[in-house]
Design a protein around this motif. Structure first.
Motif, mmCIF file in Angstrom:
data_model
loop_
_atom_site.group_PDB
_atom_site.id
_atom_site.type_symbol
_atom_site.label_atom_id
_atom_site.label_comp_id
_atom_site.label_asym_id
_atom_site.label_seq_id
_atom_site.Cartn_x
_atom_site.Cartn_y
_atom_site.Cartn_z
ATOM 1 N N THR A 90 32.410 9.836 61.687
ATOM 2 C CA THR A 90 31.653 8.714 62.227
ATOM 3 C C THR A 90 32.327 7.393 61.874
ATOM 4 O OG1 THR A 90 29.598 9.966 62.021
ATOM 5 C CG2 THR A 90 29.403 7.585 62.237
ATOM 6 N N PRO A 91 32.666 6.569 62.843
ATOM 7 C CA PRO A 91 33.267 5.268 62.545
ATOM 8 C C PRO A 91 32.387 4.438 61.612
ATOM 9 C CG PRO A 91 33.449 5.758 64.883
ATOM 10 C CD PRO A 91 32.551 6.810 64.294
ATOM 11 N N LEU A 92 33.034 3.551 60.865
ATOM 12 C CA LEU A 92 32.418 2.647 59.889
ATOM 13 C C LEU A 92 32.079 3.320 58.564
ATOM 14 C CD1 LEU A 92 31.774 1.196 62.732
ATOM 15 C CD2 LEU A 92 30.098 -0.083 61.433
ATOM 16 N N ILE A 93 32.005 4.653 58.508
ATOM 17 C CA ILE A 93 31.710 5.341 57.259
ATOM 18 C C ILE A 93 33.031 5.551 56.524
ATOM 19 C CG2 ILE A 93 30.592 7.291 56.145
ATOM 20 C CD1 ILE A 93 28.739 5.506 57.826
ATOM 21 N N SER A 94 33.373 4.591 55.653
ATOM 22 C CA SER A 94 34.685 4.534 54.998
ATOM 23 C C SER A 94 35.817 4.472 56.019
ATOM 24 C CB SER A 94 34.882 5.738 54.058
ATOM 25 O OG SER A 94 34.132 5.560 52.884
ATOM 26 N N ASP A 95 35.554 3.884 57.160
ATOM 27 C CA ASP A 95 36.531 3.695 58.230
ATOM 28 C C ASP A 95 36.315 2.317 58.848
ATOM 29 O OD1 ASP A 95 38.131 6.012 58.282
ATOM 30 O OD2 ASP A 95 36.572 7.162 59.276
ATOM 31 N N PRO A 96 37.290 1.821 59.597
ATOM 32 C CA PRO A 96 37.137 0.498 60.224
ATOM 33 C C PRO A 96 35.998 0.467 61.243
ATOM 34 C CG PRO A 96 39.429 1.229 60.262
ATOM 35 C CD PRO A 96 38.609 2.411 59.849
ATOM 36 N N GLY A 97 35.584 -0.762 61.579
ATOM 37 C CA GLY A 97 34.579 -0.941 62.621
ATOM 38 C C GLY A 97 33.456 -1.883 62.256
ATOM 39 N N PHE A 98 33.215 -2.091 60.955
ATOM 40 C CA PHE A 98 32.088 -2.933 60.553
ATOM 41 C C PHE A 98 32.210 -4.343 61.110
ATOM 42 C CE2 PHE A 98 31.000 -6.281 57.453
ATOM 43 C CZ PHE A 98 29.636 -6.297 57.654
ATOM 44 N N LEU A 99 33.372 -4.947 60.949
ATOM 45 C CA LEU A 99 33.545 -6.322 61.409
ATOM 46 C C LEU A 99 33.313 -6.425 62.912
ATOM 47 C CD1 LEU A 99 36.345 -8.729 60.248
ATOM 48 C CD2 LEU A 99 35.730 -8.586 62.658
ATOM 49 N N LEU A 100 33.857 -5.477 63.665
ATOM 50 C CA LEU A 100 33.686 -5.474 65.121
ATOM 51 C C LEU A 100 32.217 -5.354 65.495
ATOM 52 C CD1 LEU A 100 34.813 -5.262 68.035
ATOM 53 C CD2 LEU A 100 34.913 -2.784 67.665
ATOM 54 N N VAL A 101 31.523 -4.399 64.921
ATOM 55 C CA VAL A 101 30.110 -4.192 65.245
ATOM 56 C C VAL A 101 29.290 -5.416 64.866
ATOM 57 C CG1 VAL A 101 28.056 -2.851 64.634
ATOM 58 C CG2 VAL A 101 30.209 -1.674 65.141
ATOM 59 N N ARG A 102 29.548 -5.967 63.703
ATOM 60 C CA ARG A 102 28.793 -7.152 63.262
ATOM 61 C C ARG A 102 28.974 -8.313 64.236
ATOM 62 N NH1 ARG A 102 30.984 -10.069 58.065
ATOM 63 N NH2 ARG A 102 32.510 -10.701 59.658
ATOM 64 N N GLU A 103 30.220 -8.581 64.631
ATOM 65 C CA GLU A 103 30.475 -9.727 65.497
ATOM 66 C C GLU A 103 29.909 -9.514 66.901
ATOM 67 O OE1 GLU A 103 31.594 -12.630 64.371
ATOM 68 O OE2 GLU A 103 31.478 -11.596 62.441
ATOM 69 N N LEU A 104 29.995 -8.297 67.407
ATOM 70 C CA LEU A 104 29.450 -8.041 68.743
ATOM 71 C C LEU A 104 27.934 -8.156 68.745
ATOM 72 C CD1 LEU A 104 31.645 -5.080 70.060
ATOM 73 C CD2 LEU A 104 31.846 -7.514 70.593
ATOM 74 N N PRO A 115 25.961 9.809 67.797
ATOM 75 C CA PRO A 115 26.106 10.510 66.521
ATOM 76 C C PRO A 115 26.785 11.857 66.655
ATOM 77 C CG PRO A 115 23.840 10.620 67.291
ATOM 78 C CD PRO A 115 24.558 9.702 68.229
ATOM 79 N N GLY A 116 27.273 12.308 65.505
ATOM 80 C CA GLY A 116 27.960 13.601 65.468
ATOM 81 C C GLY A 116 28.428 13.898 64.065
ATOM 82 N N ALA A 117 29.629 14.446 63.958
ATOM 83 C CA ALA A 117 30.152 14.894 62.666
ATOM 84 C C ALA A 117 30.299 13.747 61.678
ATOM 85 C CB ALA A 117 31.506 15.569 62.874
ATOM 86 N N CYS A 118 29.980 14.040 60.407
ATOM 87 C CA CYS A 118 30.143 13.083 59.311
ATOM 88 C C CYS A 118 30.384 13.897 58.044
ATOM 89 C CB CYS A 118 28.901 12.210 59.168
ATOM 90 S SG CYS A 118 29.015 10.979 57.857
ATOM 91 N N ALA A 119 31.508 13.661 57.381
ATOM 92 C CA ALA A 119 31.903 14.506 56.254
ATOM 93 C C ALA A 119 30.894 14.473 55.117
ATOM 94 C CB ALA A 119 33.281 14.073 55.751
ATOM 95 N N LEU A 120 30.330 13.306 54.822
ATOM 96 C CA LEU A 120 29.417 13.250 53.683
ATOM 97 C C LEU A 120 28.150 14.058 53.945
ATOM 98 C CD1 LEU A 120 26.699 11.113 53.354
ATOM 99 C CD2 LEU A 120 28.448 9.560 54.188
ATOM 100 N N ILE A 121 27.644 14.031 55.177
ATOM 101 C CA ILE A 121 26.445 14.807 55.512
ATOM 102 C C ILE A 121 26.770 16.299 55.551
ATOM 103 C CG2 ILE A 121 24.663 15.199 57.248
ATOM 104 C CD1 ILE A 121 24.453 12.535 55.727
ATOM 105 N N ALA A 122 27.932 16.637 56.103
ATOM 106 C CA ALA A 122 28.348 18.044 56.133
ATOM 107 C C ALA A 122 28.471 18.598 54.725
ATOM 108 C CB ALA A 122 29.675 18.177 56.883
#
Length: 289
Positions: A90-104, A115-122
């Motif tokens: 999942t983007p933003l979960i220890s991956d880039p994307g926060f700044l983009l989502v915040r500004e948009l 939603p879909g796969a996420c290593a921490l939940i798995a």
């Protein structure tokens, strides 16, 4: 600012290993958007080929994210949608994307999660550790001093702790956890959803021993889960019977009422407390306890 003819940013979760984990909705969205913003375009091109899709790819990673906001905004204002994906999960979960989502979002654009796969939940759902409360800390600092300081700051947290870790630091992290957390139980999820998926369960020392016995256990990507601290409830201060009765009587409370209060707080028969309170009131020296 939002308008019906504006496009949207879709935050799309992709597989963390097994390509069958891509949802039908995610596949459809990737096939419909005008552009796919990806952490590593070469890696993501392989996913699109697997799906039989051809879409323009735009790199978006931690070093260029701020400069990509304007470009993606132009897509949206032209009525075209964009998908944001990371290398895995999942983007933003220890991956880039926060700044983009915040500004948009600040600009009034639609941001839609797919939603879909996420290593921490798995990892959590198969670890056998409590999942009603957990704290996700992402990757620990690379330097030992900062890493230990972070672990020590979390040492008294009672919920399950979840970390990501890389193969070249996993053993150093386990050694630091042994120093800080001692014999606390850990579960290490390795290569989740992939061919060599493994869950190791034990103390930090036991997991290090497993890695020394089998070097393959130190390879891959890891979700490291730590049981929460067991904080023993502090005992309530014990009220001495004589002090309680004397205090009540000195405050002008009658023997009968004092005995009722003592019985309620300390247990025992009310008539026994009545007798003890009467002894104190009469000024006798016999101990009521």
């Amino acid at each position: 600012m939002t308008a019906p003819d504006y496009g949207a940013l879709y935050v799309v979760a992709t597989p963390i290993g097994n390509l069958e984990d891509l949802t039908p909705r995610a596949a459809r969205v990737l096939g419909e958007v005008a552009c796919v913003a990806a952490e590593d375009t070469r890696h993501s091109a392989g996913l699109l080929r697997h799906l039989g899709l051809e879409r323009p790819l735009l790199s978006l990673h931690e070093h260029n994210e701020s400069t990509r906001v304007a470009r993606i905004t132009r897509y949206l204002e032209a009525g075209q949608s964009v998908a944001l994906i990371s290398d895995a999960g999942t983007p933003l979960i220890s991956d880039p994307g926060f700044l983009l989502v915040r500004e948009l979002r600040r600009a009034g654009h639609r941001v839609i999660p797919v939603p879909g796969a996420c290593a921490l939940i798995a990892g959590l759902c198969a670890a056998g550790l409590p999942t009603d409360r957990f704290t996700f800390q992402g990757f620990l600092p690379a330097r030992q001093g900062s890493r230990r300081a972070r672990l020590e700051a979390l040492a008294k947290r009672e919920e399950t702790l979840v970390f990501y870790e890389s193969p070249h630091r996993i053993q150093a992290t386990l050694m630091d956890m042994e120093a800080v957390y001692g014999e606390r139980r850990l579960v290490l999820g390795r290569e989740l959803t992939k061919t060599f998926e493994t869950f190791l369960d034990g103390t930090p020392q036991e997991l290090l021993a497993r890695m020394n016995e089998d070097a393959n256990q130190a390879r891959g990507e890891f979700v490291l889960m730590v049981e929460g601290a067991h904080i023993e409830a502090e005992e309530s201060p014990r009220v001495e019977a004589e002090i309680l009765l004397r205090t009540l009587l000195e405050e002008g409370i009658g023997v009968k009422q004092a005995s009722q209060v003592a019985a309620r707080l300390l247990g025992g028969a009310r008539k026994d407390w009545y007798s003890k309170a009467q002894v104190i009131k009469d000024g006798k020296k016999d101990s009521p306890g």
